[in-house]
Each structure stands twice: as C-alpha cells, then as structure tokens.
Design a protein around this motif. Structure first.
Motif, PDB file in Angstrom:
ATOM      1  N   THR A 446      -1.863 -50.158  11.504  1.00 48.02           N
ATOM      2  CA  THR A 446      -3.159 -49.525  11.231  1.00 48.02           C
ATOM      3  C   THR A 446      -4.138 -50.538  10.653  1.00 48.02           C
ATOM      4  O   THR A 446      -3.748 -51.610  10.170  1.00 48.02           O
ATOM      5  CB  THR A 446      -2.974 -48.394  10.206  1.00 48.02           C
ATOM      6  OG1 THR A 446      -2.387 -48.977   9.042  1.00 48.02           O
ATOM      7  CG2 THR A 446      -2.087 -47.296  10.735  1.00 48.02           C
ATOM      8  N   GLN A 472       5.578 -48.540   0.539  1.00 48.39           N
ATOM      9  CA  GLN A 472       5.022 -47.197   0.783  1.00 48.39           C
ATOM     10  C   GLN A 472       4.950 -46.908   2.285  1.00 48.39           C
ATOM     11  O   GLN A 472       5.297 -45.823   2.747  1.00 48.39           O
ATOM     12  CB  GLN A 472       3.620 -47.097   0.143  1.00 48.39           C
ATOM     13  CG  GLN A 472       2.941 -45.737   0.324  1.00 48.39           C
ATOM     14  CD  GLN A 472       3.752 -44.593  -0.297  1.00 48.39           C
ATOM     15  OE1 GLN A 472       4.157 -44.666  -1.459  1.00 48.39           O
ATOM     16  NE2 GLN A 472       4.025 -43.558   0.493  1.00 48.39           N
ATOM     17  N   GLU A 473       4.538 -47.914   3.048  1.00 50.06           N
ATOM     18  CA  GLU A 473       4.458 -47.752   4.510  1.00 50.06           C
ATOM     19  C   GLU A 473       5.851 -47.435   5.065  1.00 50.06           C
ATOM     20  O   GLU A 473       6.005 -46.585   5.940  1.00 50.06           O
ATOM     21  CB  GLU A 473       3.943 -49.041   5.168  1.00 50.06           C
ATOM     22  CG  GLU A 473       2.482 -49.312   4.946  1.00 50.06           C
ATOM     23  CD  GLU A 473       1.581 -48.348   5.722  1.00 50.06           C
ATOM     24  OE1 GLU A 473       1.879 -48.059   6.885  1.00 50.06           O
ATOM     25  OE2 GLU A 473       0.587 -47.876   5.127  1.00 50.06           O
ATOM     26  N   ARG A 475       8.369 -46.075   3.503  1.00 50.40           N
ATOM     27  CA  ARG A 475       8.752 -44.696   3.131  1.00 50.40           C
ATOM     28  C   ARG A 475       8.054 -43.690   4.042  1.00 50.40           C
ATOM     29  O   ARG A 475       8.663 -42.730   4.508  1.00 50.40           O
ATOM     30  CB  ARG A 475       8.391 -44.413   1.660  1.00 50.40           C
ATOM     31  CG  ARG A 475       9.317 -45.092   0.658  1.00 50.40           C
ATOM     32  CD  ARG A 475       9.194 -44.471  -0.728  1.00 50.40           C
ATOM     33  NE  ARG A 475       7.859 -44.571  -1.287  1.00 50.40           N
ATOM     34  CZ  ARG A 475       7.378 -45.652  -1.925  1.00 50.40           C
ATOM     35  NH1 ARG A 475       8.125 -46.745  -2.058  1.00 50.40           N
ATOM     36  NH2 ARG A 475       6.150 -45.650  -2.433  1.00 50.40           N
ATOM     37  N   ASP A 476       6.783 -43.934   4.312  1.00 49.03           N
ATOM     38  CA  ASP A 476       6.044 -43.021   5.211  1.00 49.03           C
ATOM     39  C   ASP A 476       6.686 -43.001   6.603  1.00 49.03           C
ATOM     40  O   ASP A 476       6.848 -41.955   7.229  1.00 49.03           O
ATOM     41  CB  ASP A 476       4.583 -43.464   5.357  1.00 49.03           C
ATOM     42  CG  ASP A 476       3.792 -43.280   4.067  1.00 49.03           C
ATOM     43  OD1 ASP A 476       4.315 -42.630   3.133  1.00 49.03           O
ATOM     44  OD2 ASP A 476       2.657 -43.811   3.987  1.00 49.03           O
ATOM     45  N   ASN A 477       7.057 -44.202   7.087  1.00 49.21           N
ATOM     46  CA  ASN A 477       7.660 -44.289   8.422  1.00 49.21           C
ATOM     47  C   ASN A 477       8.991 -43.538   8.478  1.00 49.21           C
ATOM     48  O   ASN A 477       9.314 -42.872   9.470  1.00 49.21           O
ATOM     49  CB  ASN A 477       7.879 -45.748   8.820  1.00 49.21           C
ATOM     50  CG  ASN A 477       6.567 -46.457   9.093  1.00 49.21           C
ATOM     51  OD1 ASN A 477       5.544 -45.813   9.306  1.00 49.21           O
ATOM     52  ND2 ASN A 477       6.592 -47.786   9.082  1.00 49.21           N
ATOM     53  N   LYS A 479       9.831 -40.994   6.626  1.00 52.25           N
ATOM     54  CA  LYS A 479       9.543 -39.552   6.557  1.00 52.25           C
ATOM     55  C   LYS A 479       9.121 -39.031   7.948  1.00 52.25           C
ATOM     56  O   LYS A 479       9.587 -37.982   8.395  1.00 52.25           O
ATOM     57  CB  LYS A 479       8.430 -39.323   5.532  1.00 52.25           C
ATOM     58  CG  LYS A 479       8.142 -37.887   5.229  1.00 52.25           C
ATOM     59  CD  LYS A 479       7.467 -37.753   3.862  1.00 52.25           C
ATOM     60  CE  LYS A 479       7.046 -36.330   3.597  1.00 52.25           C
ATOM     61  NZ  LYS A 479       5.772 -35.977   4.235  1.00 52.25           N
ATOM     62  N   ILE A 480       8.276 -39.797   8.608  1.00 54.00           N
ATOM     63  CA  ILE A 480       7.808 -39.372   9.943  1.00 54.00           C
ATOM     64  C   ILE A 480       8.997 -39.250  10.899  1.00 54.00           C
ATOM     65  O   ILE A 480       9.105 -38.287  11.669  1.00 54.00           O
ATOM     66  CB  ILE A 480       6.753 -40.374  10.478  1.00 54.00           C
ATOM     67  CG1 ILE A 480       5.466 -40.225   9.672  1.00 54.00           C
ATOM     68  CG2 ILE A 480       6.496 -40.178  11.967  1.00 54.00           C
ATOM     69  CD1 ILE A 480       4.464 -41.358   9.848  1.00 54.00           C
ATOM     70  N   GLU A 483      10.993 -36.177  10.129  1.00 55.51           N
ATOM     71  CA  GLU A 483      10.320 -34.967  10.623  1.00 55.51           C
ATOM     72  C   GLU A 483      10.444 -34.834  12.133  1.00 55.51           C
ATOM     73  O   GLU A 483      10.610 -33.749  12.669  1.00 55.51           O
ATOM     74  CB  GLU A 483       8.841 -34.986  10.213  1.00 55.51           C
ATOM     75  CG  GLU A 483       8.666 -34.619   8.747  1.00 55.51           C
ATOM     76  CD  GLU A 483       7.273 -34.976   8.202  1.00 55.51           C
ATOM     77  OE1 GLU A 483       7.105 -34.856   6.977  1.00 55.51           O
ATOM     78  OE2 GLU A 483       6.403 -35.392   8.977  1.00 55.51           O
ATOM     79  N   SER A 553      16.514 -44.349   3.543  1.00 55.22           N
ATOM     80  CA  SER A 553      16.690 -43.652   4.819  1.00 55.22           C
ATOM     81  C   SER A 553      17.918 -42.738   4.815  1.00 55.22           C
ATOM     82  O   SER A 553      18.971 -43.105   4.301  1.00 55.22           O
ATOM     83  CB  SER A 553      16.837 -44.705   5.925  1.00 55.22           C
ATOM     84  OG  SER A 553      17.200 -44.088   7.117  1.00 55.22           O
ATOM     85  N   TRP A 743      -1.573 -43.475  15.240  1.00 54.79           N
ATOM     86  CA  TRP A 743      -0.509 -42.566  14.796  1.00 54.79           C
ATOM     87  C   TRP A 743      -0.528 -41.225  15.531  1.00 54.79           C
ATOM     88  O   TRP A 743       0.514 -40.672  15.870  1.00 54.79           O
ATOM     89  CB  TRP A 743      -0.591 -42.331  13.286  1.00 54.79           C
ATOM     90  CG  TRP A 743       0.344 -43.252  12.545  1.00 54.79           C
ATOM     91  CD1 TRP A 743      -0.005 -44.210  11.651  1.00 54.79           C
ATOM     92  CD2 TRP A 743       1.785 -43.312  12.669  1.00 54.79           C
ATOM     93  NE1 TRP A 743       1.117 -44.884  11.205  1.00 54.79           N
ATOM     94  CE2 TRP A 743       2.232 -44.339  11.813  1.00 54.79           C
ATOM     95  CE3 TRP A 743       2.734 -42.620  13.429  1.00 54.79           C
ATOM     96  CZ2 TRP A 743       3.571 -44.677  11.681  1.00 54.79           C
ATOM     97  CZ3 TRP A 743       4.080 -42.959  13.296  1.00 54.79           C
ATOM     98  CH2 TRP A 743       4.485 -43.970  12.433  1.00 54.79           C
ATOM     99  N   LYS A 747       2.818 -39.899  17.315  1.00 50.18           N
ATOM    100  CA  LYS A 747       3.595 -38.731  16.878  1.00 50.18           C
ATOM    101  C   LYS A 747       3.719 -37.723  18.015  1.00 50.18           C
ATOM    102  O   LYS A 747       4.788 -37.161  18.245  1.00 50.18           O
ATOM    103  CB  LYS A 747       2.917 -38.066  15.674  1.00 50.18           C
ATOM    104  CG  LYS A 747       3.097 -38.851  14.384  1.00 50.18           C
ATOM    105  CD  LYS A 747       2.467 -38.079  13.245  1.00 50.18           C
ATOM    106  CE  LYS A 747       2.411 -38.910  11.992  1.00 50.18           C
ATOM    107  NZ  LYS A 747       1.576 -38.347  10.949  1.00 50.18           N
TER     108      LYS A 747
END
Ligand SMILES: CN1c2c(nc(N)[nH]c2=O)NC[C@@H]1CNc1ccc(C(=O)N[C@@H](CCC(=O)N[C@@H](CCC(=O)N[C@@H](CCC(=O)O)C(=O)O)C(=O)O)C(=O)O)cc1
Ligand SMILES: N[C@@H](CCS)C(=O)O
Ligand SMILES: [Zn+2]
Length: 766
Positions: A446, A472-473, A475-477, A479-480, A483, A553, A743, A747
């Motif tokens: 991004t 942080q990135e 962790r976000d990845n 989580k995505i 999901e 993870s 993104w 997704k």
C-alpha cells in the motif's frame, strides 16, 4: 564516416515520470490530455539527451505508454473484438488490453503478458483470430512520433517490430486454431502502408526488429522471412531503407534467412562477439553492418578499447561507410542515468554506465574510429583507468567465499529422504485439508507501506518505529487470512521493497541504487541491485519477520525467500566471472537463511525461482543443458539443508515450462506453484505424462490485472486442472504475489478462490 546509433532509450524518465503519469491517469487524477502531454515531454527529453551526446542515429517509436508490442497490436488493428465492442477510446482500449478493464459496466481481462526473450521485461502477446484481418490505424504511432521528433529538430530512425517477429511472438486467441505465421500475407500490406507513410514523412531509414532470428525457428517461421523481405525489397524507394535488427543472441545458425541486399543488418556483439566474422562473410556487397558493442542489458562501463577493436575489425573488411556503431539492443533494460545516484560509493560508481552514459560511449566509439583515437584521447584514457581499477579492485574478491565454494560436496545437493517419506512427515506436522489454499507471498504494497519505508530511508522515523509498523502489517495480514479461511499463511512481505532488491541490500558483494529504475511491465519498475563482488550473507535476512509472523499465526506460516537463480537474473550480474559461480555464492547464502528459518520454527519455506525459465539459453542444445545443471544445483544447494518435515515450496510465474519440465522436476521441491490462469490447462499434461509425484498449485487467477475473477471462473479453472492433476496433489493459489493489487480486489478475489475451493472439497469429500 562511421555513424553512431541507439536502438531504443528507456521510457520512464529520470524520476519514473511515465509510471507516475500512467498510474495517476488510471486512478482518475490525471486527464488523458495531461497523460499524453507528459508522454510527449518525455520523448522530447530523451531525444535531446541523445542529440546532445552526439548520437547520429536516434530512434523514435521506441516509446510506448505500456508496451511497444501492444502499440503494434493496436496500430495494426489486431485488437480482439472484446476490446472494441464497448466503445472505449483508443487510449483506454490500449490499457484494457494491457491490464484489463473493469469499470462502467465493462469487464474484460487483459491479454497475456510474457517475458521479452531472456530479459525481465514483459511484452503483451499478439492474440490473433482465425481469419484475422489487419488494418493500419489512421494515425500510426510510428509516423506521429517521427513527425513529432522532426518538428523538434531531430530526424529519427523509427523502430518497428518486424512482421515475422510480430507473428512468431503471437498466439491464437482462446478457442482459435490459427497458426499466427500463416497470417503473414494478410499482415504485409499493413507494413507496406506504414513504411510508405514513414518514407513520405521523411524517414530515410527504419530499424526493423527481427530478434526471433536468434531462436531455433520452426520451418514455417523460417520460410516467412523470404517473402516478407522480398516484398519490402520490391517496394524500392517507396519505403525507407531497412536496418534488419537482431539482438540477445547470435544469428549464425540462421544466416541463410538474412534478407539479401538489405540496407543494413544489426547484430549483438556484446552477447556474441564471435559471430562477427561469420556474419561479415555473409553480408551482401553493399550491406552495412550495425555493430552492437555497447551493452543494452547491463550497467558496466563499456571497455572502449575492446569495443573499438571489434569495430575496427569490421571496418577493415567493409570500410568506414559500411559500419554503424550501435548499442547491442535497446537501452530499455538499463536505468536512465548514473547522475541520479548520489549515494553510491565513488569507487564503484566509476565502474558503471547507465543509458544516458551509454549514449555518450556510443558517440565516443564512433568518433574514435572515424577520426582516430587522438580525437577522444581524454575519454579513452579515463575509460581505461576505470576498467583497470575494477579489474584489480580487492572489493570484487572474497577468499572466504571461494573457500566455502571449494568445500561443497555432492550430499549438499540432496534432501535427507525421498518425497513420499517427506510428505508424510510434513503432513503430520501441518495437517492440511484436501486442496490446500495459499498465496504466493506478497500482499498489497500500500501507499502507507511505501511511505513508511520512504520515511525510514530519509531518517524521518526510527528503525524501531518502522519495525513496529511492519509488525502491525503482519498482524493485519494474518487476521485477513484467518477471516478468508486460507490454510497456509504468508506474512505478506510488507518489509520488502522488491523480492530481489531486498536481498541484494542485505548481502555482501552487492551495490544498490536509489534511482536506477528499469521498466519490468506497464508502469511497474524494478531497481536491480548490482553484483560487484563475491557474495556472502553477513546476517539473517528474513528471520526476524518470519519468526514474528509464526508467533502471531494460528495456521502454518510460509517463510519466503527469493532463489539464487532469480536473485542473479534480476540483478545486474558481474561480467567478470561466470554466472554459475555467482549463483552458487547466492545459493550458499540462501542455504544458511533456509536453515535459520527452520530453526526459528518456520515449517514451510518457499524459495521463489520465477527467473529460472528466463535464464534458459534462447537456443536449445548443450548450452541449455549446462545452464540447467548449474541452475538446478543452485536451487538444490539452497534448499536441501532442512529436515524432511520442513516443506519446501517453489514458485514460477510463467506458464511455458514444457521445454524444461525435467529441470523443474529435478528441483525436488515438495510443492510448486506456477502461473497458469491465462494459458491452456492442457499444458498441465506434462505433469501427467511424467507421472510427477509431488504437489502443484497452478495459479487459478491472474494477478497482473485489477479485475476480480468470479467464483465460477475459478471453479471452471479448477475443474480443468483436475482433468490433469490428482486431487491429492492439487493446491489452490493465485498465479503470483499480490503486491501490485489493491486490498479491495485482493480480498474479493481470494474470497472467490476460497469459495471455489470449498465447492471442490465438498465434491471430493469421502
Ligand atoms: C514478480 N515480478 C518481479 C520481477 N522482477 C523483480 N525484480 N521483482 C518482481 O517482483 N519480474 C517479474 C515479475 C513482474 N515484475 C514486477 C516488477 C515490479 C513490480 C513492482 O511492484 N514494482 C514497484 C516498485 C517496487 C519497489 O521497489 N518499491 C520501493 C519504492 C517504492 C516507491 O516508489 N517509493 C516512493 C515513495 C513512496 C511513495 O510515494 O509511494 C519513491 O521512492 O519515490 C519500496 O516499496 O520501497 C513499482 O511500483 O513499480 C511488480 C512486478
Ligand atoms: N513471493 C513473491 C514471488 C513473486 S514472483 C511474491 O509473492 O511477490
Ligand atoms: Zn511470481
């Protein structure tokens, strides 16, 4: 007088201006008029650089908003109907073919894009129909750009892709059966009209590129040269004089295909200096030789003394008026200018020459052979000093690296057990479902990620702040992916500027640049790091991020590395030692990294080798065998230091693997992911024919386009794949990494991929 010629100049501009303008246009921030004005500004600037350097023959029509082959497709009216039916204007239709279009109710995927010979540049494949009709556009780009240059006071030599190469590099559209070369008769009138128009506009000569001559060609393609060039010869003075141009290889095996009595023939004397004598012997009595002595593919300063000797050899045979001094190929593959590099160590910078410096070299060589060396004494002396300094610099040599290379033993190339034992051990640890899903490594890079890295480079944030941002990135990845329901996670590679540059920056023996961008495809550029000396790994390169990713993870997390051959091929390699030696040094460094990742608890490690195919010598034969031997060995050396229970993946983003499938198999990777979504699933039959025992993930959708594939499209693709592959060996993944995507589309596409996978899991559930 010996004239100097440049075969093509990089288009992006000193600050990647073309990239910025096209991307701004795509996102609606720039109007079409503004985009075209910027393109014109760049063309004028590039012509001026060459004129100021004293180059005699300056190219036009080497510019393209996306790709030069794509420009020909459009100008020749070879645009498939799916791009014409919705009434897109010319510019948007052009970009739709290059990158797909999914806007305003129009939904059309891009044309296939593939490697330009053995380079890291990609061209758009002419995609032709049964009964294809060609029609020259009312405003051919080659004519428009010739006129534009003329108005600016530069009389250029337009560049065209020749008819035989255009067809040979094309393919039949899906569902069509035409052999493109059979379309020669329909295509030639278009060339005739174009050449006549160029002559009328004032072009005296045209560079007609027929690089396919360096291949081993099928009989039909070979047979096409004669009628094509006899037709042009029959047009006499109605068309410009033609410079029949080849590069990236020798043409000795195809000498009989050279057009008789053509005005000039260009050969690549950097890659194949030994072809000079044979080609000289085959030239017609008046034909000019264009001697490609300044490297269009690498960044090393030209050894002017050696180049002059080669040119003098040709002059002795032909005389000064029948020799042109030229770049070996277009300079498209080199960065714009060395002048932008403010951070390079001065000793090392003195060894390099980028496009703007190469055009000066060309002019100097021409002057030296025309007027005698005294006319350029200063330049020759300075050049000799640089060449000597590099040859004797201790910075190129590391005895510790050499010693380690000398201690490699055969066992270093083998895993502990064969695949059946390995996959059992891996499955016990990983417990993966049927049709495991994964991605290839990168997630969208991004604006925020790039800006954050930029701030780090400029010292506006601390390394600690940057590291927390990357965590942080990650962790976000994670989580995505949780999901979405993916099975084998990736950390997303947010910390990497590029899959090769990142490693180059962490390895000793490399130099890296700040502005040395080279176009890879469309608006996408790379900054290839430069191998200047023996390579070694001073410290782990990826372990910190991978270890962190594993710790956050809930699923297996793949470690992600770029393989030795790809690191080599997508860098600017050394030209003073063999590439196999450089690959082996890279392999040893990566082997340590793989072992360190395993120790850090990473159970799945992917070692990408997308450039393995591109390194294959262009002609079949012993050279290919030799290349594959060292290339496969380098991959194996980098990956075999692990336990059976560690799963090794590799990835290839190209679909043309038939002619070297044995080499892919010999890598002995547990899981392969390969680009496949744009090609016929039939290609997968090589896996069946060879009873390939290991796991494979042929890409189920194209990642080069922002277009979102529907669930049904992906199901259809998987269905086709299952005609060739066993369910228990099939992985589901995209064609390649997702770094160039946004993104939102990522997704949506991955959600469709997971939904399609679930359908097949249910269908095959026992
Ligand atoms: C997978 N592919 C790759 C190939 N070759 C590689 N070397 N790498 C690859 O991944 N070959 C085959 C395929 C397809 N080819 C490409 C090539 C290039 C890209 C790509 O996405 N390129 C990016 C640039 C990547 C990079 O180096 N980024 C840096 C710098 C970012 C930047 O521009 N920063 C700005 C400041 C920030 C801002 O304003 O945005 C600046 O410096 O001015 C980084 O991330 O730090 C591209 O955008 O062209 C993909 C596939
Ligand atoms: N791991 C890399 C491979 C690209 S070829 C990525 O996902 O971008
Ligand atoms: Zn890839």
């Amino acid at each position: 007088m010996v004239q100097s010629a440049v075969l093509g100049f990089p288009r992006m501009g000193v600050n990647r201006d073309l990239k910025k303008a096209t991307e701004a246009y795509w996102s609606g921030k720039l109007s079409q008029t503004e985009l075209l004005a910027e393109a014109k500004r760049l063309r004028l600037a590039h012509w001026k650089i060459q004129k100021d350097a004293g180059v005699d023959i300056i190219p036009s029509n080497d510019f393209a908003l996306y790709d030069q082959v794509l420009s020909h497709i459009q100008d020749f009216g070879a645009v498939p109907e799916r791009y014409t039916k919705d009434g897109l204007d010319t510019v948007d239709q052009y970009f739709a073919m290059g990158r797909g279009h999914q806007k305003g109710g129009i939904d059309v995927p891009s044309l296939e894009m593939v490697k330009w010979f053995d380079s890291n540049y990609h061209y758009v494949k002419p995609t032709l129909q049964d009964g294809q009709v060609f029609k020259l556009t009312a405003t051919p780009k080659a004519v428009a750009e010739f006129n534009e240059a003329k108005e600016a006071g530069v009389v250029t030599r337009p560049v065209l892709v020749g008819p035989v190469s255009f067809l040979h590099l094309g393919k039949a559209d899906r569902g069509q059966t035409v052999d493109p070369i059979d379309l020669l008769d329909s295509l030639l009138p278009v060339y005739e009209q174009l050449l006549v128009q160029l002559k009328e506009a004032g072009a005296e000569t045209v560079q007609i590129d027929e690089p396919v001559l360096v291949f081993d060609l099928p009989a039909k393609t070979k047979a096409a040269f004669k009628p094509a060039y006899e037709k042009f010869a029959s047009l006499g003075d109605k068309i410009p004089k033609l410079v029949f141009t080849t590069y990236f290889g020798d043409i000795v095996h195809n000498l009989d295909l050279l057009p008789k009595d053509i005005y000039a023939i260009h050969i690549d004397l950097v890659r194949n200096p030994e072809q000079l004598d044979t080609v000289l012997g085959a030239l017609g009595p008046k034909t000019i030789l264009s001697a490609g002595v300044v490297d269009g593919r690498n960044i090393w300063k030209t050894n002017l003394k050696r180049a002059i000797e080669i040119v003098e050899g040709a002059i002795q045979k032909l005389g000064k008026d029948r020799v042109i001094v030229a770049t070996s190929s277009s300079l498209l593959h080199t960065p714009h200018t060395l002048a932008s590099e403010k951070k390079l160590d001065a000793e090392i910078a003195d060894w390099f020459s980028f496009a703007s410096e190469k055009v000066v070299e060309i002019a100097v060589i021409a002057k030296a052979v025309t007027e005698g060396p005294a006319a350029v004494r200063e330049q020759l002396e300075a050049n000799a000093k640089s060449i000597q300094a590099r040859a004797t610099s201790p910075r190129t040599n590391d005895p510790k690296v050499k010693e380690r290379q000398s201690k490699i033993v055969p066992a270093d190339y083998n895993r502990k057990s064969e695949f059946p034992a390995r996959i059992d051990a891996q499955q016990k640890k990983l417990n993966l479902p049927l049709f495991p899903t994964t991605t290839i490594g990168s997630f969208p890079q991004t604006k925020e990620i790039r800006l954050s890295r930029n701030k780090l480079t400029k010292g506006e944030i601390t390394a600690q702040e940057y590291d927390s941002f990357i965590e942080q990135e990650i962790r976000d990845n994670v989580k995505i992916q949780e999901e979405l329901g993916i099975d084998v996670f990736v950390h997303g590679e947010p910390e990497r500027n590029d899959m090769v540059q990142y490693f180059g920056e962490r390895l000793d023996g490399y130099a890296f640049t700040t502005h040395a961008w080279v176009q890879s495809y469309g608006s996408r550029c790379v900054r290839p790091p430069i191998i200047v000396g023996d390579i070694s790994r001073p410290a782990p390169m990826t372990v910190k991020e991978s270890k962190y990713a594993v710790s956050v993870s809930s699923k297996p997390m793949k470690g992600m590395l770029t393989g030795p051959v790809t690191c080599l091929r997508w860098s600017f390699p050394r030209d003073d030692i063999h590439q196999s030696v450089q690959a082996e040094q890279l392999a040893l460094a990566l082997r340590d990294e793989v072992v360190d990742l395993e120790k850090a608890g990473v159970d799945v490690i992917q070692v990408d080798e997308p450039a393995l195919r591109e390194g294959l010598p262009l002609r079949s034969g012993t050279e290919r065998d030799a290349y594959l031997k060292w290339a496969v060995n380098a991959f194996r050396l980098s990956t075999t230091g692990v336990e059976d229970s560690t799963q090794i993946h590799s990835h290839f983003c190209y679909s043309e693997f038939q002619d070297f499938f044995h080499a892919i198999a010999a890598l002995d990777a547990d899981v392969l992911s390969i680009e496949n979504s744009k090609s016929d699933a039939k290609l997968l039959s090589v896996f069946v024919d060879s009873a390939y025992p290991r796991h494979i993930g042929p890409g189920v959708y194209d990642i080069h386009s922002p277009r979102v594939p529907s669930e049904q499209e992906i199901k259809d693709r998987i269905e086709e794949m299952l005609q060739y592959l066993k369910p228990e060996q099939l992985w589901i993944n995209p064609d390649c990494g997702l770094k160039t995507r946004q993104w939102k589309e990522t997704k949506e596409a991955l959600a469709n991929m997971i939904a399609a996978t679930k359908y097949f899991r249910a269908k095959y559930a026992k």
